[in-house]
Motif scaffolding. Structure first.
Motif, mmCIF file in Angstrom:
data_model
loop_
_atom_site.group_PDB
_atom_site.id
_atom_site.type_symbol
_atom_site.label_atom_id
_atom_site.label_comp_id
_atom_site.label_asym_id
_atom_site.label_seq_id
_atom_site.Cartn_x
_atom_site.Cartn_y
_atom_site.Cartn_z
ATOM 1 N N SER A 243 -8.168 -19.595 9.211
ATOM 2 C CA SER A 243 -7.807 -18.415 8.241
ATOM 3 C C SER A 243 -8.793 -17.873 7.578
ATOM 4 N N VAL A 244 -9.873 -17.172 8.281
ATOM 5 C CA VAL A 244 -10.953 -16.661 7.915
ATOM 6 C C VAL A 244 -10.775 -15.523 6.732
ATOM 7 N N LYS A 245 -11.417 -15.742 5.612
ATOM 8 C CA LYS A 245 -11.094 -14.785 4.527
ATOM 9 C C LYS A 245 -12.272 -13.716 4.664
ATOM 10 N N TRP A 246 -11.889 -12.739 4.120
ATOM 11 C CA TRP A 246 -12.794 -11.322 4.108
ATOM 12 C C TRP A 246 -13.272 -10.809 5.286
ATOM 13 N N VAL A 247 -12.385 -10.927 6.391
ATOM 14 C CA VAL A 247 -12.701 -10.828 7.797
ATOM 15 C C VAL A 247 -13.518 -9.225 7.787
ATOM 16 N N GLY A 248 -14.507 -9.350 8.377
ATOM 17 C CA GLY A 248 -15.381 -8.168 8.609
ATOM 18 C C GLY A 248 -15.337 -7.610 10.063
ATOM 19 N N ASP A 249 -15.628 -8.552 11.007
ATOM 20 C CA ASP A 249 -15.443 -8.064 12.387
ATOM 21 C C ASP A 249 -14.751 -9.363 13.304
ATOM 22 N N ILE A 250 -14.495 -9.030 14.489
ATOM 23 C CA ILE A 250 -13.994 -9.851 15.361
ATOM 24 C C ILE A 250 -14.523 -9.729 16.631
ATOM 25 N N GLU A 251 -14.905 -10.791 17.212
ATOM 26 C CA GLU A 251 -15.476 -10.753 18.596
ATOM 27 C C GLU A 251 -14.629 -11.273 19.515
ATOM 28 N N VAL A 252 -14.333 -10.246 20.787
ATOM 29 C CA VAL A 252 -13.309 -10.798 21.646
ATOM 30 C C VAL A 252 -14.376 -10.918 23.100
ATOM 31 N N SER A 253 -14.126 -12.239 23.597
ATOM 32 C CA SER A 253 -15.201 -12.391 24.513
ATOM 33 C C SER A 253 -14.604 -13.146 25.942
ATOM 34 N N ALA A 254 -15.353 -12.426 26.887
ATOM 35 C CA ALA A 254 -14.567 -13.040 28.195
ATOM 36 C C ALA A 254 -15.331 -14.414 28.790
ATOM 37 N N GLU A 255 -16.290 -14.746 28.026
ATOM 38 C CA GLU A 255 -16.808 -16.149 27.949
ATOM 39 C C GLU A 255 -16.410 -17.011 26.673
ATOM 40 N N PRO A 256 -16.331 -18.176 26.712
ATOM 41 C CA PRO A 256 -16.111 -19.177 25.784
ATOM 42 C C PRO A 256 -17.209 -19.109 24.681
ATOM 43 N N LEU A 257 -16.847 -19.002 23.310
ATOM 44 C CA LEU A 257 -17.520 -18.576 22.347
ATOM 45 C C LEU A 257 -17.556 -19.967 21.439
ATOM 46 N N SER A 258 -18.695 -20.102 20.566
ATOM 47 C CA SER A 258 -18.828 -21.191 19.589
ATOM 48 C C SER A 258 -19.606 -20.897 18.252
ATOM 49 N N SER A 259 -19.294 -21.418 17.182
ATOM 50 C CA SER A 259 -20.000 -21.407 16.108
ATOM 51 C C SER A 259 -20.440 -22.687 15.361
ATOM 52 N N PRO A 260 -21.258 -23.011 14.488
ATOM 53 C CA PRO A 260 -21.583 -24.222 13.966
ATOM 54 C C PRO A 260 -20.265 -25.000 13.334
ATOM 55 N N TRP A 261 -19.092 -23.867 13.140
ATOM 56 C CA TRP A 261 -17.721 -24.522 12.732
ATOM 57 C C TRP A 261 -17.077 -25.068 13.791
ATOM 58 N N THR A 262 -17.306 -25.011 14.941
ATOM 59 C CA THR A 262 -16.661 -25.838 16.043
ATOM 60 C C THR A 262 -17.617 -26.759 16.722
ATOM 61 N N THR A 263 -19.114 -26.617 16.727
ATOM 62 C CA THR A 263 -20.205 -27.337 17.511
ATOM 63 C C THR A 263 -20.711 -28.506 16.392
ATOM 64 N N GLU A 264 -20.541 -28.147 15.215
ATOM 65 C CA GLU A 264 -21.076 -29.271 14.129
ATOM 66 C C GLU A 264 -19.995 -29.561 12.963
ATOM 67 N N PHE A 265 -19.509 -28.852 12.549
ATOM 68 C CA PHE A 265 -18.480 -28.978 11.344
ATOM 69 C C PHE A 265 -17.036 -29.022 12.013
ATOM 70 N N TYR A 266 -16.045 -29.685 11.288
ATOM 71 C CA TYR A 266 -14.669 -29.679 11.429
ATOM 72 C C TYR A 266 -14.379 -30.209 12.695
ATOM 73 N N ARG A 267 -15.020 -31.549 12.972
ATOM 74 C CA ARG A 267 -14.690 -32.267 14.309
ATOM 75 C C ARG A 267 -14.757 -33.698 13.572
ATOM 76 N N MET A 268 -14.244 -34.662 14.436
ATOM 77 C CA MET A 268 -14.340 -36.041 13.916
ATOM 78 C C MET A 268 -15.363 -36.800 14.442
ATOM 79 N N TYR A 269 -16.103 -37.518 13.474
ATOM 80 C CA TYR A 269 -17.170 -38.396 14.075
ATOM 81 C C TYR A 269 -17.088 -39.738 13.312
ATOM 82 N N GLY A 270 -17.499 -40.814 14.343
ATOM 83 C CA GLY A 270 -17.296 -42.181 13.691
ATOM 84 C C GLY A 270 -16.022 -42.853 13.977
ATOM 85 N N GLY A 271 -15.840 -44.044 13.714
ATOM 86 C CA GLY A 271 -14.535 -44.552 14.014
ATOM 87 C C GLY A 271 -14.385 -44.730 15.416
ATOM 88 N N GLN A 272 -13.210 -44.208 16.051
ATOM 89 C CA GLN A 272 -12.872 -44.266 17.356
ATOM 90 C C GLN A 272 -13.333 -43.231 18.110
#
Length: 368
Positions: A211-240
């Protein structure tokens, strides 16, 4: 467009200690502050999760830029243009993915990193805005579009000397076209600065980061997109979880909280009505049980009338007459319409995300 300086506060609104526990650039709502708040959390009591600090954005000069290979008609919208479009109003809970993080350590004796939220990084508000699907349609979203990535206007996030840029995170087109709104009102008033003024996304049932705050732009892509908030942060690490991390987090789990201070004093020999709220990103809450003897026995709570919404929360209460004195533990566990019930332990991950276990809430029974 944002007006900011080196001395700008991380959070604009007042943060009185009776309402908030402050964690750096974030502020956690104290659950006892919701006892008289009603179904919707007032903006002045709503938690704040900032990666950096709250920008002050001028609505008159704000523009929402829609661009990318998944659009036939890239275009922009001004604030008044957005307000002129058909709007919807929805009750939606927003919850930080790390809500409940400190219980990995306090209850499960596992070390995690991140903001040590108890359960106060969650709140329901009445949001009004334009369906994201309508705006994407006006910009000519194509059948080939696969990802939609909003980006905020807050300052760039720098961690360990790495500049990750402004907060942004892609949504799959199916979610973007389903129930997401571009909100400009919170509880009937224009969004306050800390909650996304002039416009933010509201993404029901997903972690608050979406729920991004202060939204200023939106990219709509025909290819998959990524950001550090999907590749590095907000993923599960460790354990199982796999060494490279689990998939990017989306739907939130199931939780319950008492509207009581931590270690609340309660008089022995009197009947107390214990109030609380339960919620699940998976579906509507169908039942809540409370234990006043550390889990030896469970009793059904009375669910309040009014909305029982997927993506929001359900209020409840139960009566308790403590007899002995001294420290005691209260437990509450909810079930949702998918059949999911809060477990007694939450699967471990190093960053402490999606804690959904029953929380052990301490109280003190005293003689008066």
């Amino acid at each position: 467009m944002p007006h900011e300086g080196p001395d700008a506060p991380a959070i604009v609104k007042p943060l009185p200690p009776e309402l908030f526990a402050v964690h750096g650039s974030c502020a956690e709502t104290r659950w006892e502050a919701l006892r008289d708040a009603g179904y919707h959390v007032p903006a002045e009591r709503f938690f704040v999760r900032n990666h950096t600090r709250t920008p002050i954005v001028d609505a008159a000069s704000w523009r929402l830029e829609l661009h990318g290979s998944g659009l036939r008609n890239p275009r922009s919208f001004g604030y008044e243009e957005l307000l002129a479009l058909p709007a919807v109003t929805r009750d939606v809970l927003i919850e930080c993915a790390g809500n409940g993080r400190r219980f990995f350590t306090d209850q499960q004796h596992q070390e995690v990193t991140g903001t040590p939220w108890r359960l106060g990084a969650a709140g329901v508000a009445r949001w009004r805005g334009v369906p994201l699907a309508a705006v994407l349609d006006l910009a000519g979203i194509t059948p080939q579009a696969v990802d939609v990535m909003p980006r905020g206007l807050d300052p760039a996030y720098v961690a360990d000397g790495v500049d990750h840029g402004r907060v942004r995170r892609p949504l799959p087109v199916a979610k973007a076209l389903d129930d997401v709104i571009l909100a400009y009102e919170m509880n009937g008033e224009p969004l306050p600065p800390d909650h996304g003024h002039p416009v933010r996304l509201v993404v029901p049932s997903w972690i608050g980061l979406a729920s991004v705050k202060w939204v200023g732009d939106i990219e709509v892509s025909a290819e998959p997109l990524s950001s550090p908030w999907t590749t590095e942060f907000y993923r599960m690490y460790g354990g199982q979880h796999p060494p490279q991390g689990g998939p990017p987090l989306t739907v939130t789990g199931i939780k319950s909280a008492f509207e009581l201070p931590w270690e609340a004093p309660l008089a022995a020999g009197r009947t107390h009505v214990l109030h609380g709220r339960s919620w699940s990103g998976r579906g509507r809450i169908t039942s809540v049980e409370v234990s006043t003897d550390a889990g030896a026995t469970w009793h059904p709570a009375c669910l309040h009338g009014g909305p029982h919404l997927a993506g929001a929360w359900t209020r409840w209460h139960v009566a308790w007459s403590p007899r002995g004195t001294g420290p005691q533990v209260l437990l509450a566990r909810a079930a949702d319409e998918t059949g999911a019930t809060q477990p007694l332990e939450s699967p471990y991950n190093e960053l402490g995300y999606l804690f959904d276990a029953v929380v052990r809430h301490p109280v003190r029974v005293i003689n008066v």
